[in-house]
Write a protein that holds these residues in place. Structure first.
Motif, PDB file in Angstrom:
ATOM      1  N   ALA A 140     -35.011  27.903  -0.505  1.00  0.00           N
ATOM      2  CA  ALA A 140     -33.601  28.468  -0.137  1.00  0.00           C
ATOM      3  C   ALA A 140     -33.209  28.866  -2.058  1.00  0.00           C
ATOM      4  O   ALA A 140     -32.205  29.994  -2.292  1.00  0.00           O
ATOM      5  N   GLY A 141     -33.924  28.088  -2.545  1.00  0.00           N
ATOM      6  CA  GLY A 141     -33.010  27.929  -3.659  1.00  0.00           C
ATOM      7  C   GLY A 141     -33.432  28.674  -4.676  1.00  0.00           C
ATOM      8  O   GLY A 141     -32.611  29.283  -5.608  1.00  0.00           O
ATOM      9  N   ALA A 142     -34.924  28.992  -4.589  1.00  0.00           N
ATOM     10  CA  ALA A 142     -35.076  29.844  -5.941  1.00  0.00           C
ATOM     11  C   ALA A 142     -34.957  31.588  -4.876  1.00  0.00           C
ATOM     12  O   ALA A 142     -35.361  32.167  -5.529  1.00  0.00           O
ATOM     13  N   ILE A 143     -34.964  31.538  -3.914  1.00  0.00           N
ATOM     14  CA  ILE A 143     -35.064  33.286  -3.490  1.00  0.00           C
ATOM     15  C   ILE A 143     -33.976  34.076  -3.680  1.00  0.00           C
ATOM     16  O   ILE A 143     -34.585  35.268  -4.410  1.00  0.00           O
ATOM     17  N   ALA A 144     -32.578  33.292  -3.935  1.00  0.00           N
ATOM     18  CA  ALA A 144     -31.562  34.243  -4.958  1.00  0.00           C
ATOM     19  C   ALA A 144     -32.038  34.857  -6.642  1.00  0.00           C
ATOM     20  O   ALA A 144     -31.425  36.206  -6.676  1.00  0.00           O
ATOM     21  N   LEU A 145     -33.253  33.636  -7.387  1.00  0.00           N
ATOM     22  CA  LEU A 145     -33.603  34.315  -7.842  1.00  0.00           C
ATOM     23  C   LEU A 145     -34.748  35.283  -8.355  1.00  0.00           C
ATOM     24  O   LEU A 145     -34.328  36.445  -9.062  1.00  0.00           O
ATOM     25  N   VAL A 146     -35.064  35.305  -7.304  1.00  0.00           N
ATOM     26  CA  VAL A 146     -36.485  36.338  -7.272  1.00  0.00           C
ATOM     27  C   VAL A 146     -35.986  37.324  -6.334  1.00  0.00           C
ATOM     28  O   VAL A 146     -36.567  38.473  -6.926  1.00  0.00           O
ATOM     29  N   ILE A 147     -34.896  37.438  -5.840  1.00  0.00           N
ATOM     30  CA  ILE A 147     -34.441  38.747  -5.193  1.00  0.00           C
ATOM     31  C   ILE A 147     -33.534  39.193  -6.491  1.00  0.00           C
ATOM     32  O   ILE A 147     -33.857  40.873  -6.849  1.00  0.00           O
ATOM     33  N   ALA A 148     -33.207  39.237  -7.547  1.00  0.00           N
ATOM     34  CA  ALA A 148     -32.502  39.476  -8.767  1.00  0.00           C
ATOM     35  C   ALA A 148     -33.605  40.590  -9.260  1.00  0.00           C
ATOM     36  O   ALA A 148     -33.223  41.275 -10.563  1.00  0.00           O
ATOM     37  N   ARG A 149     -34.979  39.873  -9.283  1.00  0.00           N
ATOM     38  CA  ARG A 149     -35.924  40.445 -10.477  1.00  0.00           C
ATOM     39  C   ARG A 149     -36.976  41.297  -9.386  1.00  0.00           C
ATOM     40  O   ARG A 149     -37.687  42.188 -10.276  1.00  0.00           O
TER      41      ARG A 149
ATOM     42  N   ALA B 154     -38.911  20.969  -7.508  1.00  0.00           N
ATOM     43  CA  ALA B 154     -39.016  19.462  -8.121  1.00  0.00           C
ATOM     44  C   ALA B 154     -38.476  19.153  -7.501  1.00  0.00           C
ATOM     45  O   ALA B 154     -39.021  17.938  -6.500  1.00  0.00           O
ATOM     46  N   GLY B 155     -38.180  19.557  -5.641  1.00  0.00           N
ATOM     47  CA  GLY B 155     -37.550  19.103  -4.728  1.00  0.00           C
ATOM     48  C   GLY B 155     -38.918  18.665  -3.612  1.00  0.00           C
ATOM     49  O   GLY B 155     -38.646  18.303  -2.632  1.00  0.00           O
ATOM     50  N   VAL B 156     -40.534  20.177  -3.860  1.00  0.00           N
ATOM     51  CA  VAL B 156     -41.081  20.159  -2.419  1.00  0.00           C
ATOM     52  C   VAL B 156     -41.928  18.919  -2.678  1.00  0.00           C
ATOM     53  O   VAL B 156     -42.283  18.276  -3.597  1.00  0.00           O
ATOM     54  N   PRO B 157     -42.149  18.835  -1.398  1.00  0.00           N
ATOM     55  CA  PRO B 157     -42.522  17.239  -0.958  1.00  0.00           C
ATOM     56  C   PRO B 157     -43.608  17.725  -0.308  1.00  0.00           C
ATOM     57  O   PRO B 157     -44.545  18.621  -1.269  1.00  0.00           O
TER      58      PRO B 157
ATOM     59  N   LEU C  44     -39.944  29.313   8.484  1.00  0.00           N
ATOM     60  CA  LEU C  44     -38.697  28.962   6.606  1.00  0.00           C
ATOM     61  C   LEU C  44     -38.078  29.850   6.945  1.00  0.00           C
ATOM     62  O   LEU C  44     -36.639  29.912   6.718  1.00  0.00           O
ATOM     63  N   ALA C  45     -38.571  31.314   8.106  1.00  0.00           N
ATOM     64  CA  ALA C  45     -37.428  32.521   8.406  1.00  0.00           C
ATOM     65  C   ALA C  45     -36.219  31.359   9.208  1.00  0.00           C
ATOM     66  O   ALA C  45     -35.442  33.109   9.402  1.00  0.00           O
ATOM     67  N   THR C  46     -36.398  30.777   9.903  1.00  0.00           N
ATOM     68  CA  THR C  46     -36.166  30.533  11.095  1.00  0.00           C
ATOM     69  C   THR C  46     -35.013  29.481  11.109  1.00  0.00           C
ATOM     70  O   THR C  46     -33.996  29.545  11.853  1.00  0.00           O
ATOM     71  N   ARG C  47     -35.193  28.971  10.199  1.00  0.00           N
ATOM     72  CA  ARG C  47     -34.162  27.679   9.036  1.00  0.00           C
ATOM     73  C   ARG C  47     -32.854  28.817   9.127  1.00  0.00           C
ATOM     74  O   ARG C  47     -32.818  29.152   7.869  1.00  0.00           O
ATOM     75  N   GLU C  48     -31.967  27.641   9.453  1.00  0.00           N
ATOM     76  CA  GLU C  48     -30.086  28.949   9.246  1.00  0.00           C
ATOM     77  C   GLU C  48     -30.406  28.714   7.641  1.00  0.00           C
ATOM     78  O   GLU C  48     -29.960  30.021   7.897  1.00  0.00           O
ATOM     79  N   ARG C  49     -30.803  27.616   6.805  1.00  0.00           N
ATOM     80  CA  ARG C  49     -29.813  28.085   5.415  1.00  0.00           C
ATOM     81  C   ARG C  49     -30.446  29.328   4.658  1.00  0.00           C
ATOM     82  O   ARG C  49     -30.286  29.990   4.093  1.00  0.00           O
TER      83      ARG C  49
ATOM     84  N   PRO D  89     -43.796  18.376  10.721  1.00  0.00           N
ATOM     85  CA  PRO D  89     -42.975  17.615  11.280  1.00  0.00           C
ATOM     86  C   PRO D  89     -41.332  18.790  10.698  1.00  0.00           C
ATOM     87  O   PRO D  89     -41.374  19.072   9.815  1.00  0.00           O
ATOM     88  N   ASP D  90     -40.732  19.139  11.406  1.00  0.00           N
ATOM     89  CA  ASP D  90     -39.245  19.488  11.403  1.00  0.00           C
ATOM     90  C   ASP D  90     -38.528  18.947  10.222  1.00  0.00           C
ATOM     91  O   ASP D  90     -38.181  20.076   9.540  1.00  0.00           O
ATOM     92  N   ALA D  91     -38.567  17.510  10.038  1.00  0.00           N
ATOM     93  CA  ALA D  91     -37.985  16.966   8.654  1.00  0.00           C
ATOM     94  C   ALA D  91     -38.644  17.644   7.720  1.00  0.00           C
ATOM     95  O   ALA D  91     -38.066  17.638   6.706  1.00  0.00           O
ATOM     96  N   LEU D  92     -40.488  18.103   7.439  1.00  0.00           N
ATOM     97  CA  LEU D  92     -40.723  18.010   6.133  1.00  0.00           C
ATOM     98  C   LEU D  92     -40.429  19.676   5.930  1.00  0.00           C
ATOM     99  O   LEU D  92     -40.636  19.715   5.167  1.00  0.00           O
ATOM    100  N   LEU D  93     -40.266  20.313   7.549  1.00  0.00           N
ATOM    101  CA  LEU D  93     -39.743  21.798   7.093  1.00  0.00           C
ATOM    102  C   LEU D  93     -38.169  22.068   6.278  1.00  0.00           C
ATOM    103  O   LEU D  93     -38.069  22.783   5.689  1.00  0.00           O
ATOM    104  N   GLU D  94     -37.808  20.863   6.804  1.00  0.00           N
ATOM    105  CA  GLU D  94     -36.885  20.890   6.313  1.00  0.00           C
ATOM    106  C   GLU D  94     -36.062  20.978   5.244  1.00  0.00           C
ATOM    107  O   GLU D  94     -35.676  21.069   3.934  1.00  0.00           O
ATOM    108  N   GLU D  95     -37.272  18.994   4.311  1.00  0.00           N
ATOM    109  CA  GLU D  95     -37.370  19.344   3.481  1.00  0.00           C
ATOM    110  C   GLU D  95     -37.531  20.111   2.102  1.00  0.00           C
ATOM    111  O   GLU D  95     -37.359  20.374   1.019  1.00  0.00           O
ATOM    112  N   LEU D  96     -38.771  21.042   2.891  1.00  0.00           N
ATOM    113  CA  LEU D  96     -39.014  22.689   1.880  1.00  0.00           C
ATOM    114  C   LEU D  96     -38.081  23.335   1.705  1.00  0.00           C
ATOM    115  O   LEU D  96     -38.320  24.349   1.119  1.00  0.00           O
ATOM    116  N   ALA D  97     -37.279  23.835   3.048  1.00  0.00           N
ATOM    117  CA  ALA D  97     -36.601  25.118   2.545  1.00  0.00           C
ATOM    118  C   ALA D  97     -35.728  24.192   1.914  1.00  0.00           C
ATOM    119  O   ALA D  97     -35.246  25.624   1.086  1.00  0.00           O
TER     120      ALA D  97
END
Length: 731
Positions: free
Chosen positions: A17-26, A103-106, A156-161, A5-13
């Motif tokens: 998205a919050g973890a991507i910046a940390l991984v990119i830096a490494r 922590a916020g993973v559904p 997830l790659a298509t979600r705006e954030r 469901p889109d709602a679940l996907l948005e919750e996962l996004a």
């Protein structure tokens, strides 16, 4: 795949998205750029030197890296990468995975079926990466988890954030930077998605360890990057990099694929059908030129050069030479044909637009037995009319609608069959008159009473990587033909002298390195034996055989011209039928070669001494010694060689040292020592060198051979020799 469901996907996004910046830096820039280029060749961009552009799934498949390959796209993609790239990414990110905030993973457990229960066994090749092993284990233990990671990462790659984090900023314009940003962002998405999904589906603790997460993530990243277009600025960045790195002059060579009598030099697209009636060789088209070949299909040899300035002169030895102008729209033209071309022939012209001149040289278009060759020379210059520098082949005349010239075949044309024969790369062909087969074999130091299968000898030589000599012979009626496959005894003066004792002998030797020797002998005397390059200064009995044979022309087959000279001198040559008869008979004879020829002392130039020669100081002191002292030193060194080898009591060696010459039995053993399975080669060479008529050469060369024969005692031998030279013998 279960619908999410889109709602679940948005919750996962959110957590992804919050973890991507940390991984990119490494993620290190270099491996990130390698990943980022995976789609590059599909977009038609230039290859980047030193990169992995073009490595597609399935190209790299080390043993054990793809267990169950074919049923898991993620694992197939992971196995397609170079193992060292996988290991570098694993090492760079394994400490980052535990730091990710999940922590916020559904709860995603409902998206998968029940886990596998019971026991199972997996076999993995030793040395398999932990990442590869972990992804394979997870795929078997929790079916659906690995493809779920890939499916959710795609969405997830298509979600705006998330999509905003994957875009490459306009401030990054260099090719390595664009590739690294593109590859790093998608790998970061894959790592964050893998960690979040595996955490959300509730797998066992071992399945969320860094090697497992990263194995799934790296394979997922490969799939994403292969499916995703390169960033908008990448093509311009590649062009800029290519232009910055392009250096002139440039040269390359290879084989051009030919179809329907043509190949091309083009910026892009297939080879068009064109009209060659203008000059009979080359036709200009949009972005390049098409070249007309003699063969309909196959490959032709080409040499391509890109120069800073026009050529200083027009080359000789080509049958057709035509110069044309063409306009490059973007630059970077490649040799093109009906099949993919070799890498060195791609994007060879300057990677910028402009007006260019192309000079096309062609040879061998008229005869199927001739090797077709082309040379393409390119330089930047304003448009100008076509120039025809040479127009002599028959094909060109036909294409231009002209009367074909009467071109006599060159003398060596009768030997073109050689190029497709078993003698094409290396051989010696010797023809002898005035002697029978047995006499010729004895002249070659072969035993007429000991025939063997020539195929067995050749196979044995190949297996042992041996160059032990052997010969096959054929009675031509009036002459004897001797053929050596990859051998050269027939080009040596002792063999030629013996073979020609009652008549004439001539030989032509060639090898794969273009080393050649053409030789003639008569009544036991060698008249000429030298490399057939340029003008050969030959004595009268030989000079007439060289008429019309231009050995200075490197385009002509020098070995074939040499065979013409052999045939003229002896009255007999070799034909394809002769070679077929030899091979059908399957008879060869092993040769026990002559000992190396002994030469007078040839001192090294003082400014170019033999490097690392510990005998150099000793050799310098020998020049003032009288001949008897030099003879004594030579035989002393030979005796020392035998002593250190434990052969001083060998009867043949002892007798030779006592007589200061090789006895007949010793000479035969010395010759046998030069074969691949011969024993004590350097001891026998020391004895042989001691017999050199030149006393200084005898002393210096025997000392050198004795040094090798002494092995670990070489230093002692050298010290004793120096002491012997500087300390006079007591009277």
């Amino acid at each position: 795949m279960v619908e999410v469901p889109d709602a679940l996907l948005e919750e996962l996004a959110g957590p992804v998205a919050g973890a991507i910046a940390l991984v990119i830096a490494r993620i290190p820039k270099v491996p990130a750029a390698e990943l980022g280029r995976l789609r590059a060749t599909d977009d038609g961009t230039w290859p980047i030197r030193g990169s992995s552009i073009g490595r597609r799934a399935g190209v790299w498949s080390p043993a054990g890296s793809r267990p169950g390959a074919g049923d898991s796209p993620v694992r197939d993609a992971l196995g397609s990468l170079p193992p060292l790239l996988v290991e570098r990414l694993l090492g760079a990110l394994e400490l980052t995975v535990p730091e990710l905030d999940l922590a916020g993973v559904p709860d995603l457990a409902g998206l998968l079926g029940e886990p596998v229960t019971g026991r199972f066994v997996m076999a993995m090749t030793s040395g398999t990466s932990e990442a590869v092993h972990g992804a394979a284990m997870l795929d078997q233990v929790r079916p659906g988890a690995v493809p779920l990671v890939a499916a959710l990462a795609r969405r997830l790659a298509t979600r705006e954030r998330v999509a905003a984090l994957l875009a490459v900023g306009p401030e990054i314009t260099d090719e390595p930077g664009v590739a690294a940003a593109h590859g790093g962002a998608h790998l970061a998405l894959a790592v964050s998605s893998a960690a979040a999904v595996l955490h959300g589906v509730g797998v066992q603790a071992w399945a969320i360890e860094p090697p497992v997460v990263l194995g799934v993530a790296i394979g997922t990243a490969v799939l994403l990057l292969q499916e995703t277009l390169m960033p908008p600025g990448y093509a311009a960045a590649v062009v800029a990099k290519a232009r910055a790195e392009y250096l002139l002059p440039l040269g390359c060579s290879g084989r051009a694929p030919v179809s329907e009598h043509r190949f091309a030099l083009l910026e892009e697209g297939g080879v068009p059908d064109v009209d060659f009636s203008g000059n009979g060789l080359v036709a200009v088209v949009a972005g390049g030129a098409v070249i007309r070949t003699g063969i309909e299909t196959g490959h032709v040899q080409i040499l391509l050069s890109v120069l800073e300035e026009p050529p200083s002169d027009v080359a000789t030895g080509w049958e057709e030479i035509v110069e044309v102008s063409w306009q490059a729209a973007v630059g970077g033209a490649s040799v093109a044909g009906s099949q993919p071309v070799e890498p060195q022939l791609r994007r060879v012209t300057p990677p910028w637009p402009g007006a260019y001149r192309l000079r096309v040289h062609a040879r061998g278009r008229d005869d199927a037995d001739e090797t077709e060759r082309y040379e393409l020379v390119v330089w930047q210059a304003p448009a100008a009319p076509d120039i025809v520098h040479a127009r002599t082949d028959r094909l060109g005349h036909r294409l231009r609608g002209e009367v074909e010239p009467a071109r006599p075949e060159p003398p060596e044309a009768v030997y073109r069959w050689l190029r497709r024969s078993s003698l094409s790369e290396a051989a010696t062909v010797t023809v002898v008159t005035g002697a029978g087969v047995a006499a010729v074999l004895r002249a070659f130091n072969a035993d007429p009473a000991r025939p063997e299968s020539l195929y067995s000898i050749a196979e044995e030589s190949l297996e042992r990587q041996s160059i032990d000599p052997w010969v096959a012979v054929l009675d031509l009626g009036g002459a004897v033909l001797a053929v050596e496959y990859n051998g050269w005894q027939g080009s040596t003066k002792p063999v030629l002298a013996r073979a020609s004792a009652a008549g004439r002998a001539a030989s032509m030797y060639w090898n794969v390195n273009a080393v050649m020797r053409l030789s003639f002998a008569q009544h036991g005397q060698v008249l000429l034996s030298k490399e057939p390059f340029g003008v050969l200064d030959a004595p009268p009995p030989v000079a007439e055989t060289l008429a019309e044979l231009d050995f200075a022309d490197h385009h002509r087959g020098r070995n074939m011209m040499g065979l013409v000279a052999v045939q003229r001198f002896t009255g007999h040559g070799i034909t394809a039928d002769d070679l077929a008869r030899i091979e059908a008979a399957d008879i060869g004879f092993r040769i026990v070669p002559d000992l190396p020829t002994l030469y007078p002392h040839r001192p090294h130039h003082p400014h170019h001494p033999r490097p690392g020669n510990p005998l150099a100081p000793t050799t310098e002191t020998l020049t003032g010694l009288p001949e008897p002292a030099l003879r004594d030193l030579a035989w002393w060194a030979a005796a020392q060689a035998a002593h250190y080898a434990g052969l001083n009591k060998d009867p043949d060696i002892a007798a030779s040292i006592a007589a200061r010459t090789l006895t007949p039995d010793a000479r035969l053993r010395a010759r046998h020592s030069q074969l691949a399975d011969g024993e004590h080669r350097w001891v026998w060479l020391a004895l042989h060198r001691a017999t050199n008529p030149d006393p200084l050469a005898a002393a210096t060369e025997t000392l050198e051979a004795a040094r090798y024969a002494a092995g670990p005692h070489a230093a002692n031998l050298i010290a004793d020799a120096q002491s012997k030279i500087t300390t006079p013998e007591p009277s």
